[in-house]
Design a protein around this motif. Sequence first.
Motif, PDB file in Angstrom:
ATOM      1  N   LEU A  46       0.840  -1.192   0.000  1.00 14.34           N
ATOM      2  CA  LEU A  46       0.000   0.000   0.000  1.00 14.34           C
ATOM      3  C   LEU A  46       0.879   1.247   0.000  1.00 14.34           C
ATOM      4  N   ASN A  47       0.427   2.256  -0.695  1.00 18.74           N
ATOM      5  CA  ASN A  47       1.153   3.521  -0.749  1.00 18.74           C
ATOM      6  C   ASN A  47       0.519   4.488   0.248  1.00 18.74           C
ATOM      7  N   PRO A  51      -1.774   8.114  -0.787  1.00 22.88           N
ATOM      8  CA  PRO A  51      -2.806   7.072  -0.743  1.00 22.88           C
ATOM      9  C   PRO A  51      -3.791   7.071  -1.899  1.00 22.88           C
ATOM     10  N   ASN A  54      -3.480   4.140  -4.311  1.00 23.22           N
ATOM     11  CA  ASN A  54      -4.122   2.863  -3.970  1.00 23.22           C
ATOM     12  C   ASN A  54      -5.514   2.757  -4.576  1.00 23.22           C
ATOM     13  N   ILE A  58      -2.724  -1.330  -7.356  1.00 26.33           N
ATOM     14  CA  ILE A  58      -1.837  -1.789  -6.288  1.00 26.33           C
ATOM     15  C   ILE A  58      -0.771  -2.690  -6.896  1.00 26.33           C
TER      16      ILE A  58
END
Length: 246
Positions: A46-47, A51, A54, A58
């Motif tokens: 996950l980033n 975010p 995501n 992914i």
Amino acid sequence: MKKILWTNFIAAILLLSFSVCKAEDTYQPGYIILNDGTRVGAFIALNDDAPWYNQRYIRYKDSAAFAADPNVKSKKIKVDDMKSFQAGTRIFDKIHYVNLENLQLKSMGTNDHMLERLAIGRINAHRFYQYPQDFVVYVASDEEVEQKEAEKKNDLIKGYKILVQKDDETKLHDAFDFDLQKYFKDTPDVLEKFQSGGYGNQPIAAHMSLTQRMVSLAKKSAFKPEEADGIIAALNDYNDKNAGKK
């Protein structure tokens, strides 16, 4: 010296490079549900630094391949190819949402997003991050551009929405701007606790003057993480008390 910089492309490359490097250290066990219902065991990255990525795609490593070699090359899967996924304890569902406040070129492609599930039951709730602008042009020094980009990124991270819908509703509402009392009115104990601020949210007075409303909105903005936690707690309590009902 001032100069014009098209920073969108530069920033995107830097962020993507950083996210890939960071992801190598943050693979979490989980699974992916494909569009046809197939469940794929996977280790998912996950980033959390950006975010919103995501929500579009992914990177993952197949569980069997990862067990044989943790350094196996990762694969990329886009929102169009999956229904949901779980990474660690966090679950993400594909949600169709048109963000009318911030229509961009990318909105012409898909308005499906993989959003983190915050509540499920009679009321469903998901976290939505807005996306960076498609194109940005600055007339500024390198230092000023860097500062502006950092500020914009911080605003995006803090400016998320909690999208909610109840029962058979098709429209999504942002819980920060929506009167949740309408959702809770059929469960008086939840409604009363929410109105009194018992979940950690800002209390809601029965009759508020314009000044009081402005102060309340300012507090919600200033203490957004606490307000979000309170809203999520109230939604989950409501769902627990209404399990199996409709």
